[in-house]
Design a protein around this motif. Structure first.
Motif, mmCIF file in Angstrom:
data_model
loop_
_atom_site.group_PDB
_atom_site.id
_atom_site.type_symbol
_atom_site.label_atom_id
_atom_site.label_comp_id
_atom_site.label_asym_id
_atom_site.label_seq_id
_atom_site.Cartn_x
_atom_site.Cartn_y
_atom_site.Cartn_z
ATOM 1 N N ASN A 109 61.413 54.258 99.396
ATOM 2 C CA ASN A 109 62.104 54.658 98.489
ATOM 3 C C ASN A 109 63.641 54.940 99.012
ATOM 4 O O ASN A 109 64.606 55.137 98.058
ATOM 5 N N ASN A 110 63.897 55.623 99.624
ATOM 6 C CA ASN A 110 65.336 56.318 100.119
ATOM 7 C C ASN A 110 65.987 55.162 100.097
ATOM 8 O O ASN A 110 67.046 55.254 100.433
ATOM 9 N N ARG A 111 65.938 54.033 100.354
ATOM 10 C CA ARG A 111 67.259 52.757 100.586
ATOM 11 C C ARG A 111 68.119 52.341 99.387
ATOM 12 O O ARG A 111 67.313 52.558 98.674
ATOM 13 N N THR A 112 69.182 51.828 100.043
ATOM 14 C CA THR A 112 69.533 51.219 98.416
ATOM 15 C C THR A 112 69.221 49.870 97.758
ATOM 16 O O THR A 112 68.824 48.713 99.105
ATOM 17 N N LEU A 113 69.478 49.780 96.616
ATOM 18 C CA LEU A 113 69.110 47.777 97.018
ATOM 19 C C LEU A 113 70.050 46.715 97.767
ATOM 20 O O LEU A 113 69.584 46.262 97.909
#
Length: 118
Positions: free
Chosen positions: A67-71
């Motif tokens: 959840n906390n990672r960016t695309l």
């Protein structure tokens, strides 16, 4: 490269084989934000099956996205072709009323035994 201005066009494959999208998302968007967008786009008959971001898992390139990672951090140069549509698989956790009943009925009764090897 920060990936802030670029966008990734994503189609989401649901467990029943239907799709949501494709829709463009900025590479700076977090996975959690994308999951919120999926919740808003779920067909009405699927809405009752998921209510929160934690009920959804996104899978891309064989990996569950955090959840906390960016695309941008999740982007795979081999799978994500520039200008193409990226497909991510969506796994939806069943509602609490359905979670425990299937597992309990399908598990065999436990037998207890002990072995001692001398």
């Amino acid at each position: 490269m920060s990936g802030g201005q670029e966008q990734l066009e994503i189609r989401f494959r649901l467990p029943d084989g239907s799709d949501i999208g494709p829709k463009k998302y900025p590479l700076a968007a977090t996975v959690s934000t994308v999951k919120e967008s999926i919740l808003a786009q779920l067909p009405k008959d699927k809405e009752n099956s998921s209510r929160t971001v934690s009920d959804i898992k996104l899978i891309h390139g064989g990996k569950i996205l955090e959840n906390n990672r960016t695309l941008w951090e999740c982007k795979n140069p081999i799978l994500d072709v520039s200008g193409g549509i990226t497909t991510m698989h969506v796994v939806i956790r069943p509602p609490p009323s359905e979670r425990g009943t299937e597992k309990q009925s399908s598990l065999p009764k436990e037998t207890k035994c002990g072995c001692i090897i001398l």
